[in-house]
Design a protein around this motif. Structure first.
Motif, PDB file in Angstrom:
ATOM      1  N   ARG A   1      -6.586  -7.747   3.616  1.00  0.00           N
ATOM      2  CA  ARG A   1      -7.822  -7.525   2.849  1.00  0.00           C
ATOM      3  C   ARG A   1      -8.651  -8.796   2.776  1.00  0.00           C
ATOM      4  NH1 ARG A   1      -7.238  -4.511  -2.742  1.00  0.00           N
ATOM      5  NH2 ARG A   1      -9.216  -5.574  -2.830  1.00  0.00           N
TER       6      ARG A   1
ATOM      7  N   ARG B   1     -16.120 -10.296   7.246  1.00  0.00           N
ATOM      8  CA  ARG B   1     -17.380  -9.629   6.903  1.00  0.00           C
ATOM      9  C   ARG B   1     -18.425 -10.640   6.431  1.00  0.00           C
ATOM     10  NH1 ARG B   1     -15.681  -6.243   2.816  1.00  0.00           N
ATOM     11  NH2 ARG B   1     -13.960  -5.424   4.005  1.00  0.00           N
TER      12      ARG B   1
ATOM     13  N   ARG C   1     -10.244  -9.522   6.177  1.00  0.00           N
ATOM     14  CA  ARG C   1     -11.375  -8.614   6.424  1.00  0.00           C
ATOM     15  C   ARG C   1     -12.607  -9.054   5.649  1.00  0.00           C
ATOM     16  NH1 ARG C   1      -7.683  -4.508   6.402  1.00  0.00           N
ATOM     17  NH2 ARG C   1      -8.015  -4.119   4.205  1.00  0.00           N
TER      18      ARG C   1
END
Length: 59
Positions: free
Chosen positions: A30, A37, A33
């Motif tokens: 998580r 991003r 990611r």
């Protein structure tokens, strides 16, 4: 220690390890990611032009 307790420990200890292992990688995934991003983590391209062309390996 009774046989019943030994069996429970033999199941609970590896299961607990798997839960911790899974949780760490879930949270790490998580975080990565989110950083990707935001553009704070990038991966250099390791491919060369034409390296993804598998037409010569067609069956």
């Amino acid at each position: 220690m009774s046989a019943h307790a030994s069996v429970l420990l033999a199941i609970a200890i590896p299961a607990g390890g798997l839960v911790v292992f899974g949780l760490v990688f879930f949270l790490l995934g998580r975080r990565m990611r989110r950083l990707r991003r935001e553009g704070r983590v990038t991966y250099p391209a390791k491919t060369t032009p034409g390296s993804n062309d598998f037409s010569s390996h067609a069956m």
